[in-house]
Design an enzyme around this catalytic site. Structure first.
Site, PDB file in Angstrom:
ATOM      1  CG  HIS A  56     -12.089  23.053   6.155  1.00 46.59           C
ATOM      2  ND1 HIS A  56     -12.119  24.175   5.517  1.00 46.59           N
ATOM      3  CD2 HIS A  56     -11.849  23.382   7.441  1.00 46.59           C
ATOM      4  CE1 HIS A  56     -11.599  24.913   6.578  1.00 46.59           C
ATOM      5  NE2 HIS A  56     -11.609  24.591   7.832  1.00 46.59           N
ATOM      6  CG  MET A  90      -2.988  20.667   6.423  1.00 45.62           C
ATOM      7  SD  MET A  90      -4.550  21.305   6.691  1.00 45.62           S
ATOM      8  CE  MET A  90      -4.335  23.032   6.674  1.00 45.62           C
ATOM      9  CE  LYS A 185     -10.086  33.360  14.722  1.00 50.43           C
ATOM     10  NZ  LYS A 185     -10.921  33.231  13.782  1.00 50.43           N
ATOM     11  CG  HIS A 222      -5.994  32.633  14.680  1.00 52.34           C
ATOM     12  ND1 HIS A 222      -6.151  31.134  14.550  1.00 52.34           N
ATOM     13  CD2 HIS A 222      -6.624  33.190  13.785  1.00 52.34           C
ATOM     14  CE1 HIS A 222      -6.991  30.918  13.735  1.00 52.34           C
ATOM     15  NE2 HIS A 222      -7.342  32.287  12.970  1.00 52.34           N
ATOM     16  CG  ASP A 257     -10.365  35.993  12.051  1.00 51.37           C
ATOM     17  OD1 ASP A 257      -9.359  36.194  11.661  1.00 51.37           O
ATOM     18  OD2 ASP A 257     -11.048  35.026  11.867  1.00 51.37           O
ATOM     19  CG  ASP A 289      -6.683  30.139   7.177  1.00 48.48           C
ATOM     20  OD1 ASP A 289      -7.872  30.335   5.993  1.00 48.48           O
ATOM     21  OD2 ASP A 289      -6.902  29.731   8.169  1.00 48.48           O
TER      22      ASP A 289
HETATM   23  C1  GCO Z   1     -10.439  30.505  11.053  1.00 51.15           C
HETATM   24  C2  GCO Z   1      -9.305  29.467  10.880  1.00 51.15           C
HETATM   25  C3  GCO Z   1      -9.504  28.386  10.073  1.00 51.15           C
HETATM   26  C4  GCO Z   1      -8.668  27.095  10.143  1.00 51.15           C
HETATM   27  C5  GCO Z   1      -9.286  26.257   9.197  1.00 51.15           C
HETATM   28  C6  GCO Z   1      -8.049  24.847   9.157  1.00 51.15           C
HETATM   29  O1  GCO Z   1     -10.006  31.556  11.744  1.00 51.15           O
HETATM   30  O2  GCO Z   1     -11.583  30.689  10.499  1.00 51.15           O
HETATM   31  O3  GCO Z   1      -8.031  29.985  10.601  1.00 51.15           O
HETATM   32  O4  GCO Z   1      -9.402  28.993   8.742  1.00 51.15           O
HETATM   33  O5  GCO Z   1      -7.451  27.408   9.698  1.00 51.15           O
HETATM   34  O6  GCO Z   1     -10.496  25.857   9.488  1.00 51.15           O
HETATM   35  O7  GCO Z   1      -8.557  24.103  10.129  1.00 51.15           O
HETATM   36 MN    MN Z   2      -6.219  29.288  10.075  1.00 47.68          MN
HETATM   37 MN    MN Z   3      -7.993  32.250  11.185  1.00 46.59          MN
END
Ligand code: GCO
Ligand code: MN
Ligand code: MN
Length: 385
Positions: A56, A90, A185, A222, A257, A289
């Site tokens: 980010h 990315m 999500k 998600h 989550d 992630d």
């Molecule tokens: C979450 C998301 C984030 C995004 C990230 C990339 O559940 O917090 O998965 O981790 O993937 O902000 O934009």
């Molecule tokens: Mn993510």
């Molecule tokens: Mn996530």
């Protein structure tokens, strides 16, 4: 055997700086690990065989840093990339942490908040492109609501479309060459988030000004949070040519989550996802992630990172064995897998279908051998074949 699953850059494994850098804070407790310098993350991940990192905007450049400081940070980070050969495929933007985004960012009711969010996102596209990114992920964590009376969903989708169009316009105007990947999500941190699933997001892309520039970044956790099959979500995304990026982690249905290490939960779905990506020879990044457990000290973080990559490689090896396993292939024949690829329309077209008199009883009497097939796959995954 354990030595053969060694990650290397050719496998295209990438990690968000926020994943290995996650300090273990949760809604009930404080940080348990010290902040991780992005430069150290690059070196440690490179030592483990990763291909690159994502970030980010504010994982790299703290919010509000003056321009000169930003440039120094980018220079120092670029030196780490050059020294290790690591890449940044990315980049993304944080539109969820700052208090100003508490009611939404691109879909906030207040136009001032929306404009601030668009500006921040556009600046993040520049930072990403400067460091070589080709994909720009947009996860709308705050684009949602708890008090339904306070959000007109149709108007919010109009504003969402407008924002994505503006970000695309900026990428085009500046010639940044990025493709945008939306990340669906269902909830967390909002009670309900807009574009909650892969299906919602795919339909939304069709309404955008430059739909060809926009695809998806589906995440294992998600779709699983909604009780959906991640493997099916990725398969349909591929079918639409919209798999621009992927977030791999692990999650149990019905839980918060979790963001666990890839392969630690949902091993069957993980296997089918890896098999899908490998069979399709998908050329994108295998991006993790996920967060290390809160029990881990600074060293445990690297066990976590190594584990994500090794589980992927082990499952990719299982996918190869699946293809080579004669009994599994015979069971697939019984299941008539290959004939699904044949068009339904016979030589005589719809007229032939309408004039035919199928033997319904014979068709209904067939067995498809799924019990045997599924047990063979289970035994393959469990290491018994
Ligand atoms: C979450 C998301 C984030 C995004 C990230 C990339 O559940 O917090 O998965 O981790 O993937 O902000 O934009
Ligand atoms: Mn993510
Ligand atoms: Mn996530």
């Amino acid at each position: 055997m354990t030595e053969s699953f060694t990650p290397s850059p050719e496998h295209h494994f990438t990690f968000g700086l926020w994943t290995v850098g996650n300090p273990g804070r949760d809604p009930f407790g404080h940080e348990v690990r010290p902040p991780l310098d992005p430069v150290e993350a690059v070196h440690r991940l490179s030592d483990l065989g990763a291909y690159g990192v994502s970030f980010h905007d504010n994982d790299l450049v703290p919010y509000g840093s003056p321009g000169s400081e930003r440039d120094d940070i980018v220079k120092r980070f670029r030196r780490a990339l050059d020294a290790t050969g690591m890449r940044v495929p990315m980049a993304t933007t944080n539109l969820f942490s700052r208090p100003v985004f508490k009611e939404g960012a691109f879909t906030a009711n207040d136009p001032g908040v929306r404009r601030l969010a668009i500006r921040k996102a556009c600046e993040a596209t520049e930072l990403g492109a400067e460091l070589g990114a080709e994909v720009f992920v947009l996860w709308g964590g705050r684009e949602g609501v708890e008090a339904d009376a306070a959000k007109d969903v149709a108007a919010a989708l109009d504003r969402y479309k407008e924002a994505i169009d503006l970000v695309c316009q900026h990428i085009r105007d500046r010639g940044l060459g990025l493709r945008v990947a939306l990340e669906p999500k269902p909830n967390e941190p909002r009670g309900d988030i807009l574009l909650p699933t892969v299906g919602h997001a795919l339909a939304f892309i069709g309404r955008l000004q430059w739909p060809e520039m926009v695809g998806l970044n589906p995440e294992f956790a998600h779709e699983t949070m909604s009780g959906l099959s991640f493997h099916h979500a990725v398969a349909q995304t591929l079918w639409h040519d919209k798999l621009f990026h992927i977030d791999l982690n692990a999650q149990r249905i019905g839980k918060y989550d979790q963001d666990f290490r890839f392969g630690s939960e949902g091993i069957r779905d993980a296997f089918y996802v890896v098999k899908l990506l490998e069979d399709a020879q998908w050329d994108g990044m295998r991006h993790f992630d996920a967060h290390p457990y809160r029990t881990e000290d600074a060293e445990g973080v690297w066990d976590f990172a190594r584990g994500c990559m090794r589980s992927y490689l082990i499952l990719a090896d299982k996918a190869r064995r699946f293809r080579e396993d004669a009994e599994i292939q015979a069971a697939l024949h019984v299941a008539k897998l290959a004939t699904l690829a044949e068009p339904t329309t016979p030589a005589g077209g719809l007229a032939e279908i309408m004039a035919s008199s199928p033997d319904e009883e014979a068709l209904a009497a067939q067995g498809y051998g799924h019990e045997r097939l599924d047990q063979l796959v289970t035994e393959l995954i469990l290491g018994a074949r």
